[in-house]
Every structure is written in C-alpha cells, then in structure tokens.
Scaffold this active site. Sequence first.
Site, short mmCIF file in Angstrom:
data_model
loop_
_atom_site.label_atom_id
_atom_site.label_comp_id
_atom_site.label_asym_id
_atom_site.label_seq_id
_atom_site.Cartn_x
_atom_site.Cartn_y
_atom_site.Cartn_z
N ARG A 102 0.87 -1.17 -0.14
CA ARG A 102 -0.21 -0.07 0.14
C ARG A 102 1.05 1.33 -0.08
NH1 ARG A 102 -3.58 0.08 5.04
NH2 ARG A 102 -1.58 -1.00 5.68
N ASN B 259 -6.06 -2.45 2.08
CA ASN B 259 -6.19 -3.91 2.32
C ASN B 259 -7.60 -4.40 2.29
OD1 ASN B 259 -3.40 -4.30 2.31
ND2 ASN B 259 -3.31 -4.16 4.51
#
Length: 131
Positions: free
Chosen positions: A58, A76
């Site tokens: 990320r 996520n």
Amino acid sequence: MERRFFDVFRPSASKPGTPDESRGADADADGPEAAPAAERRRTIHAIVSGRVQGVGFRWSCMEEADRLGLVGEVRNLDDGDVEVLAQGPPDDVARLIAWLYHGPRWANVASVHVTDMKSGSLRHRAFVMGN
C-alpha cells in the site's frame, strides 16, 4: 469478450456505432482538445492478489501513484488482496497498472484484475492509503 494482457493498459473500447461511456458521445466530434477535463482521465478499479499484505504494498503503491500525479485510494481487503482505485491521465494510469503487476520488492503478485470505471467518477483530491 476476453481481455488480453496488454488490454488492461488501454481504456475499454466501445463497439462501432455506440458511444463509449468513458469518453462521452461526442468526444471525437471536435478532437481531444474539445473533451472536458473529466473525460481526458481514466478511472480504474484493480484487485491485486498474491503476497501483497505485510510487504509495504500500500505504501509503495501510494508513492508510485503520487509520483505519477494520480488520485485515488489503496487499501487492504479482508481476504488478503489489495484494492486500488486510481484516476488520472490514461498514460499515467497505465503506468500504475504496469507497476501493480510486480509491486514493491517483497511482494509476490499472483494476479491483477483491472476494471475501467466511468471517467471522472472518483472525487479524491490526492492518492491516499485506506485502513
């Protein structure tokens, strides 16, 4: 219609005679300069599968998207995948898609599923990391 590997780097093409919803009905009427700014952007939704959580995916995705000048979000998912929403110039979105196929150094990407969304549908002002 089956999509091939390089098709994910291009915006979806419409059938002849039907307007492409991501470009508008008369985007070609006066050339690309006549298209509104929202229609010169590509918006995608991507699901990245594999070892993509706990490896800085990320953070690295946010840095790459920011470097490319894109807006959107990366987060996520509960099943271990990563979801990416991105919007910006088509070439830069294609560069992000290419990056998603390998991710950061410690990631092991198994698959990337990209879906084109309606152009300009994201209202983000920056690229942010969710959850």
